[in-house]
Design an enzyme around this catalytic site. Structure first.
Site, short mmCIF file in Angstrom:
data_model
loop_
_atom_site.label_atom_id
_atom_site.label_comp_id
_atom_site.label_asym_id
_atom_site.label_seq_id
_atom_site.Cartn_x
_atom_site.Cartn_y
_atom_site.Cartn_z
N ARG A 68 0.88 -1.31 0.08
CA ARG A 68 -0.09 0.11 -0.07
C ARG A 68 0.98 1.27 -0.04
O ARG A 68 1.00 1.91 -0.85
CB ARG A 68 -1.17 -0.01 1.23
CG ARG A 68 -1.99 0.83 1.20
CD ARG A 68 -1.70 2.33 1.57
NE ARG A 68 -1.22 2.64 3.10
CZ ARG A 68 -0.67 3.54 3.40
NH1 ARG A 68 -0.45 4.59 2.62
NH2 ARG A 68 -0.41 3.60 4.58
N ASP A 69 1.65 1.44 0.92
CA ASP A 69 2.41 2.79 1.19
C ASP A 69 3.56 2.80 0.12
O ASP A 69 3.79 3.93 -0.32
CB ASP A 69 3.03 2.84 2.53
CG ASP A 69 3.27 4.13 3.08
OD1 ASP A 69 3.88 5.08 2.33
OD2 ASP A 69 2.87 4.54 4.27
N HIS A 73 3.64 4.08 12.94
CA HIS A 73 3.96 3.73 11.44
C HIS A 73 5.22 4.79 11.13
O HIS A 73 4.94 6.01 11.08
CB HIS A 73 2.84 4.16 10.84
CG HIS A 73 2.87 4.16 9.43
ND1 HIS A 73 2.49 3.12 8.19
CD2 HIS A 73 3.15 5.18 8.48
CE1 HIS A 73 2.52 3.69 7.29
NE2 HIS A 73 3.21 4.75 6.84
N HIS A 89 8.33 6.50 8.94
CA HIS A 89 9.20 6.65 7.63
C HIS A 89 10.90 7.05 8.00
O HIS A 89 10.80 7.60 9.24
CB HIS A 89 8.73 7.63 6.78
CG HIS A 89 7.48 7.09 6.29
ND1 HIS A 89 7.52 6.88 4.79
CD2 HIS A 89 6.18 6.86 6.65
CE1 HIS A 89 6.08 6.53 4.43
NE2 HIS A 89 5.30 6.27 5.58
N CYS A 149 4.27 9.14 0.73
CA CYS A 149 2.72 9.71 0.36
C CYS A 149 3.11 10.72 -0.77
O CYS A 149 3.89 11.87 -0.63
CB CYS A 149 2.36 10.42 1.67
SG CYS A 149 0.78 11.18 1.24
N ASN A 187 9.08 3.92 4.20
CA ASN A 187 8.90 3.63 5.44
C ASN A 187 10.22 2.77 6.02
O ASN A 187 11.20 2.44 5.51
CB ASN A 187 7.91 2.33 5.71
CG ASN A 187 6.61 2.84 5.00
OD1 ASN A 187 6.18 2.87 3.81
ND2 ASN A 187 5.52 3.13 6.11
N1 COA Z 1 -13.04 4.82 -4.31
C1 COA Z 1 -13.20 5.03 -5.59
N2 COA Z 1 -13.67 6.23 -6.17
C2 COA Z 1 -14.01 7.32 -5.29
C3 COA Z 1 -13.78 6.83 -3.88
C4 COA Z 1 -13.30 5.90 -3.50
N3 COA Z 1 -12.94 5.48 -2.00
N4 COA Z 1 -14.06 8.29 -3.35
C5 COA Z 1 -14.49 9.00 -4.37
N5 COA Z 1 -14.26 8.43 -5.34
C6 COA Z 1 -14.69 9.05 -6.64
C7 COA Z 1 -16.29 9.41 -6.70
O1 COA Z 1 -17.02 8.35 -7.25
C8 COA Z 1 -15.98 10.87 -7.71
O2 COA Z 1 -15.90 10.22 -9.15
P1 COA Z 1 -16.43 10.84 -10.39
O3 COA Z 1 -16.02 11.97 -10.33
O4 COA Z 1 -16.50 10.02 -11.43
O5 COA Z 1 -18.31 10.56 -10.05
C9 COA Z 1 -14.79 11.36 -7.65
O6 COA Z 1 -13.98 10.10 -6.86
C10 COA Z 1 -14.64 12.50 -6.55
O7 COA Z 1 -15.26 12.24 -5.41
P2 COA Z 1 -15.22 13.29 -4.25
O8 COA Z 1 -16.08 12.50 -3.04
O9 COA Z 1 -15.85 14.66 -4.42
O10 COA Z 1 -13.85 13.25 -3.71
P3 COA Z 1 -12.79 14.09 -3.60
O11 COA Z 1 -12.33 14.71 -5.09
O12 COA Z 1 -12.96 15.24 -2.91
O13 COA Z 1 -11.54 13.06 -3.17
C11 COA Z 1 -11.01 11.34 -1.98
C12 COA Z 1 -11.63 12.85 -1.91
C13 COA Z 1 -10.83 11.10 -0.45
C14 COA Z 1 -11.69 10.44 -2.69
C15 COA Z 1 -9.47 11.72 -2.65
O14 COA Z 1 -8.79 12.54 -2.10
C16 COA Z 1 -8.59 10.27 -2.11
O15 COA Z 1 -8.91 9.22 -2.65
N6 COA Z 1 -7.61 10.52 -1.61
C17 COA Z 1 -6.70 9.49 -1.06
C18 COA Z 1 -5.26 9.83 -0.72
C19 COA Z 1 -4.34 8.96 -0.47
O16 COA Z 1 -4.67 7.76 -0.94
N7 COA Z 1 -3.33 9.28 -0.04
C20 COA Z 1 -2.33 8.46 0.37
C21 COA Z 1 -2.39 7.44 1.75
S1 COA Z 1 -2.16 8.61 3.13
ZN ZN Z 2 3.13 5.92 5.46
#
Ligand code: COA
Ligand code: ZN
Length: 318
Positions: free
Chosen positions: A21-22, A213, A215, A246, A255
């Site tokens: 994942r990370d 956790h 790094h 990240c 990590n």
């Molecule tokens: N899985 C798949 N798709 C997702 C989702 C999820 N968990 N959450 C939101 N989406 C999709 C929505 O369906 C939407 O799709 P569409 O535009 O095709 O309809 C789009 O993403 C935007 O959704 P929204 O709720 O407005 O999200 P956002 O743009 O505000 O983004 C997150 C928020 C949380 C979804 C996004 O920032 C994210 O995935 N972040 C993860 C970051 C990460 O993994 N960081 C590293 C680990 S710490």
């Molecule tokens: Zn991490």
């Protein structure tokens, strides 16, 4: 301040492997699903039993993990395997429940700026959305590790006060999390900040299990583990070969490395259930797939008592 009881030598220490994942989330080139599955299986074969296998996040935000469902469907799950995945929101919780994970790692940052960068919402909005997330996962019988990113410092805001971390930990406890995980997103933790954060949480949320956790961005990741052990913490995340980082935090690097942690624990009289030679083999496979040297040090040097052939080493004849 809560006082600490060190973990006695001989104890079992849980290592949660987070490389898939990370580590993978931070790789530029898409790792084919079959290769991800091969690496996960090699990691399980080393004796690791806890693994964060993927994330259920937006595929636009993290394209590398767009194959979360396929990876989970394809991996072997040995006896005792405990499979987790990262989830930022309700949509992620529903996907994780459908894919059959044992636990979910929710994510919110202790600092506002990183939370906005990482999940595009303020901290308190993430926390209030977690009510529906927890309800969905509870119904599915899935345990929750409450992740707190930037717990020891933020690359945008600097110092993160321990009380800010403790406030989120307390909220996680109220929501029903089985543990909290303190994420050192950009390697800003030091032994003293680790001690302060753990003690602040023990004061604010007594009885809540703490996971760590780290790094290794500034080279003190394993020193922070030693502090964790002296504060009684028995659960540490680590990443095969030292992968990790990240994409939404400036300056993030790998990590702490799983093989290095296994080596440290083994040589310190703790038991992790992981075979050092087999985890080095899994790291070698990972390095081949990634296609560049990984930072892990035991991967390069081998175990301490590895013997070298004197005939293959030059003699300093004067
Ligand atoms: N899985 C798949 N798709 C997702 C989702 C999820 N968990 N959450 C939101 N989406 C999709 C929505 O369906 C939407 O799709 P569409 O535009 O095709 O309809 C789009 O993403 C935007 O959704 P929204 O709720 O407005 O999200 P956002 O743009 O505000 O983004 C997150 C928020 C949380 C979804 C996004 O920032 C994210 O995935 N972040 C993860 C970051 C990460 O993994 N960081 C590293 C680990 S710490
Ligand atoms: Zn991490």
């Amino acid at each position: 301040m809560a006082s600490a009881t060190p973990v006695p030598p001989g104890s079992h220490i849980t290592i949660c492997e987070v490389g898939p994942r990370d580590g993978f989330q931070n790789e530029k080139t898409f790792i084919p699903t079959a290769k991800k599955i091969e690496i996960v299986n090699a990691l399980f074969a080393s004796g690791l039993r806890h693994m964060q296998v993927t994330s259920f996040v937006s595929p636009r935000a993290v394209p590398q993990l767009a194959d979360a469902e396929e990876v989970l469907a394809g991996i072997d799950r040995p006896e005792g395997a405990f499979v987790t995945a990262l989830v930022p929101n309700l949509r992620g919780a529903e996907r994780a429940a459908g894919a059959g994970v044992d636990a979910v790692h929710t994510v919110v940052s202790a600092s506002e700026t990183h939370n906005l960068k990482n999940v595009n919402r303020p901290v308190d909005q993430s926390l209030s959305e977690f009510e529906a997330v927890f309800a969905t996962l509870d119904k599915a019988g899935i345990a929750i590790e409450g992740g707190i990113a930037t717990a020891f410092g933020c690359p945008f805001e600097g110092i993160v006060p321990p009380r800010q971390v403790a406030r989120i930990a307390k909220r996680y406890q109220e929501l029903g999390a089985s543990s909290v995980s303190l994420g050192d997103t950009t390697g800003m933790a030091t032994p003293l900040t680790v001690q302060a954060a753990i003690r602040a949480i023990r004061d604010a949320a007594p009885g809540l299990e703490i996971h760590l956790h780290f790094h290794n961005t500034r080279g003190v990741g394993l020193a922070c583990v030693m502090t964790g052990l002296s504060e009684g913490v028995t659960h540490y995340d680590a990443s095969v070969g030292g992968l990790g980082g990240c994409p939404f935090a400036a300056g993030a690097t790998g990590n702490i490395c799983t093989e290095d942690l296994v080596y440290l624990l083994q040589e310190s009289g703790y038991e992790s259930g992981v075979d050092l030679d087999k985890i080095i083999a899994a790291a070698t496979l990972t390095q081949e797939v990634i296609g560049r040297p990984l930072p892990g040090q035991v991967l390069k040097a081998g175990p301490r008592l590895k013997r070298h052939d004197p005939d293959l080493t030059v003699t300093a004849a004067g």
